[in-house]
Design an enzyme around this catalytic site. Sequence first.
Site, PDB file in Angstrom:
ATOM      1  N   GLY A   1      -4.691   0.821  -1.189  1.00 53.59           N
ATOM      2  CA  GLY A   1      -4.630  -0.716  -1.701  1.00 53.59           C
ATOM      3  C   GLY A   1      -4.575  -0.764  -2.950  1.00 53.59           C
ATOM      4  O   GLY A   1      -4.494  -0.036  -4.125  1.00 53.59           O
ATOM      5  N   SER A   2      -5.450  -1.915  -3.314  1.00 49.18           N
ATOM      6  CA  SER A   2      -5.518  -2.548  -4.620  1.00 49.18           C
ATOM      7  C   SER A   2      -6.251  -1.519  -5.677  1.00 49.18           C
ATOM      8  O   SER A   2      -6.317  -1.973  -6.678  1.00 49.18           O
ATOM      9  CB  SER A   2      -6.100  -3.847  -4.852  1.00 49.18           C
ATOM     10  OG  SER A   2      -5.221  -4.726  -3.931  1.00 49.18           O
ATOM     11  N   VAL A   3      -7.137  -0.680  -5.067  1.00 44.21           N
ATOM     12  CA  VAL A   3      -7.892   0.105  -6.104  1.00 44.21           C
ATOM     13  C   VAL A   3      -7.108   0.893  -6.898  1.00 44.21           C
ATOM     14  O   VAL A   3      -7.389   1.480  -7.874  1.00 44.21           O
ATOM     15  CB  VAL A   3      -8.939   0.934  -5.347  1.00 44.21           C
ATOM     16  CG1 VAL A   3     -10.459   0.203  -4.762  1.00 44.21           C
ATOM     17  CG2 VAL A   3      -8.491   1.881  -4.199  1.00 44.21           C
ATOM     18  N   PHE A   4      -6.007   1.195  -6.094  1.00 43.31           N
ATOM     19  CA  PHE A   4      -4.924   1.971  -7.007  1.00 43.31           C
ATOM     20  C   PHE A   4      -4.449   1.323  -8.188  1.00 43.31           C
ATOM     21  O   PHE A   4      -3.787   1.869  -9.342  1.00 43.31           O
ATOM     22  CB  PHE A   4      -3.568   2.419  -6.027  1.00 43.31           C
ATOM     23  CG  PHE A   4      -2.614   3.545  -6.811  1.00 43.31           C
ATOM     24  CD1 PHE A   4      -2.895   4.622  -6.691  1.00 43.31           C
ATOM     25  CD2 PHE A   4      -1.601   3.029  -7.376  1.00 43.31           C
ATOM     26  CE1 PHE A   4      -2.179   5.779  -7.053  1.00 43.31           C
ATOM     27  CE2 PHE A   4      -0.663   3.959  -7.873  1.00 43.31           C
ATOM     28  CZ  PHE A   4      -1.056   5.546  -7.883  1.00 43.31           C
ATOM     29  N   LYS A   5      -4.633  -0.147  -8.341  1.00 41.65           N
ATOM     30  CA  LYS A   5      -4.008  -0.761  -9.576  1.00 41.65           C
ATOM     31  C   LYS A   5      -4.965  -0.327 -10.873  1.00 41.65           C
ATOM     32  O   LYS A   5      -4.423  -0.546 -11.867  1.00 41.65           O
ATOM     33  CB  LYS A   5      -4.390  -2.238  -9.146  1.00 41.65           C
ATOM     34  CG  LYS A   5      -3.469  -2.888  -8.439  1.00 41.65           C
ATOM     35  CD  LYS A   5      -4.026  -4.190  -7.897  1.00 41.65           C
ATOM     36  CE  LYS A   5      -3.012  -4.893  -7.009  1.00 41.65           C
ATOM     37  NZ  LYS A   5      -3.557  -6.056  -6.260  1.00 41.65           N
TER      38      LYS A   5
END
Lengths: 485, 455
Positions: free
Chosen positions: A220-224
């Site tokens: 999810g967003s931690v990949f940002k």
Amino acid sequence: MNHSIRNSWMAAVAMFALLFGAISYVQVIGAGDLNDNPWNQRAVLANYCNDRGAIIVGGKPIAESVAGDETCKYQRSYAQPELYAGITGYFSRTYGSTGLEQQLRDELAGSSDQLFLDRVSQIFLGSQPKGASVELTLDPVIQKLAYDLIPDGQRGSIVVTNPKTGAIIAMVSKPSYNPNLIATHDPAKEKAGYDQINQVPGINLNQSVSGPTGELLAPGSVFKLVDTAAALSSGKYNKDSVLPNPDSLPLPGSSASLPNYAGGNCSTRNTADFPFALEQSCNTPFASIALDLGQQAIADQASKFGFGQDFGDQLKLQSAVSIFPKNLDQAALAQSAVGQRDVRATPLQIAMMTAAIANKGVQMKPNLIKTVRAPDLRVISEPKAEALRTSTSPDIASQITQWMTDVVSKGIASGAAVPGVQVAGKTGTAQLGDSGLNNSWFTGFAPADDPQVAVTIVMEGVDVSTGAKLTSPNAKKIFEAVLNK
Amino acid sequence: MILAITTPKPRRNVELVLLVLALAVGIGASAMVGLNSPAAFDGDFWFQSSLLIVAAFAFHMILRFRAKYADPIILPIVVALNGLGLALIHRMDQPGEDTGNNQLRWTLLAMAVSIVVIWFLKDHRLLRRFTFISLAASAVLLVLPIVPGISAGEVLGASVWIRIGPMTFQPGEIAKITLAIFFAGYLSSNRDLILLAGRKIGPMQLPRFKDLGPMITAWLVSIGILVFQRDLGTSILFFGLFIVIIYVATSRISWVVIGVILILGGGFLASRFFSHVAFRLDSWWNAFTPEVFDRSPGGSGQIVQGLFGMADGGLGGTGLGQGRPDLVPFANSDMIVALIGEELGLIGLFAVVMLYMLLFTRGFRAALGARDAFGKLLACGLSFAIALQCFVVIGGVTRLIPLTGLTTPFLAAGGSSLLANWIIVGLLLMISNTARGPVDTTPSTHAPTEAVQTS
């Protein structure tokens, strides 16, 4: 007559010469093959009945060999078994071994090269082989705290590391199991224990890896953070760049679109800078960066953080390799850029990414081993902190760190804030199909200017509010516990 | 051959010193076993050790009185082997088992019987009178195990046991001695006849058909044992015993050739017609084939497990009490050699095999020195029997030859074997006593003295 008596004696001596030859053949020339023969239980039993070295955390053994029954002189025994099962693994006659029990088998069994002289002296003294003991980098207090922060019945993992050294301070996951159940020498009990453990949903002892090093989850967003690093290192973006932030990004070549999270503040602006996009974890700005830079740039940056790579030689745990998929079409690239679709990361991988950002862009080898000591307590190995790879430049790392502190101080990870300490963090919520359940992530470190500890938490299959309660606030408790030590 | 030019020396003090060393081997092994078990130096250890010491010194004293010129090396070798065997059997005892103490009881009984033989027999030549009685006794002993009522039935595939009250006994072990006496007695009397008659074909002097009688008889007896008692090892042993005695008596290699042809022929027929023989051959040749390994009965599991143990022992062994001989079926009897290989290593097993070699060499030495043909044949036959038995057992365990069920002399658990082998030791000591002693110039009252061929 004496002549034939001598001949008979020579015949007898010739028979004995054959015997000496046969014995030499079995015990010297053929011995290697015989010892390696799969039917030969001796090696297995020797292993399972010998006095193996202990695995030690905080000065106390978490796995050790104790006096056994009549079939075996020694019996493997685990203290606080559930708490450490993910690290120690198990050591079973029938089901083999996993975890450190398997990866450190030579050291623990005393058969590693460093223990050669000890083995020689054992031959002459006739004493039982005794293995080296291994002290881990884990902190028993933090380990226990982290374990207790995952509610029973909840699937989840927590990884706590020292980003400067790579030392793992705590690594836990639930559900866990009691390896004592299958370390018994009673085959019936062993089988019963195995069946009992495998009945627990989420545990499969047949899998070679699981938990923080083995479970591949949508990040999810931690990949940002990967997108951000890729954007800054491309030269096309800088800290002042203004990113498009539509509520929804039509996915090229498909009728679908990628929406921003409806509940947050993303919809208040049509454009966003990096701090806002990260603080509110808006999707569309990062998807557009990925579409702009192309999949190769994102994949390269992911690889520099460790996706598709190994964890180095000091972890001593089997681990799964995190995935950033190849050959993406534009729609898939946009979805992958926000950690959905086929992107998969282990909790340890996310922890490693965060630790690299904390450590000025240098990823240290994750390390579980503090010291390996021979039976006479002589230190035979003591791994030093070693760099694994460079993930990004110090400038970019410090820029991202600054934005991550904003995420905690002003954004949606405010639950992780620790009074008086600058905490850097990033949350993530990865949708699990249409179930309404998510994998809820937090990854961050503290203090931001001199990182002592990095924490990564993932709770699997939770709704949004439960995820919010179980990630950032728990990270705060761990930060406090480590920093107050 | 020139004998007794120098004054004969008794060498009993040499024996005494060696005996102390031999006891140190057995008791030392026992102590090491004790060290590695929870009950270190319990009452058993002291009790067993003192009994062994008393028995060994008693035997030694009897030799001083009754056979003071006896070979001084034989007794220490046998005491060392027997003591080591006691320690190893004790080591294999599981809680509640008493094989070790049982072996000690048999050891004491066997030594006592051997002492009685030495005390009362005085001169081995007396035995020659019993040539045909020995034949009859052999026949009875060999038939006993298949006589209903006294037979212990088929034990582990072979019918070689009889039951006397609570005890079982293997009469074939004693038959080994009586047969040797018969062969030696018969051939020492009739060898001239066998030697001189017969046709010569090329370099080979063939015996007359009627002189082949004893050999055919021995062959049939061996085949009979194989067929009716399913005991391959004893059958080979008896036949080998006979061949060596007839060869020494006649010095004709043709007998050995005929004997080998007969044994190969018999073995071939047996392997075609008897499944237990075929299984033995198959588990030897195809020991590492899964179907053969797992086959029950008649599989190769036992031999393969023994090989694993020996391989694990390697050069230096795991140390007494440190190996896993419990994985090897019959580690304290048929497979005791594998146990030695595992826990004492190649070095220890070589030492043991060397002891056997010394033992049979001393036996042959007694045969060389004996002044009567009967004594020569008997000593030679008994010594060769010891060598052949060791070869069959150790060769079987090391997979040099197919495994057959025979005991390892003095080491393996088993009372009948101990008794028989201690009697053999008694006989060898007596023969060596006359061989090494001063020449007896008084005419023998027991038997006509024979001219000794000094070829």
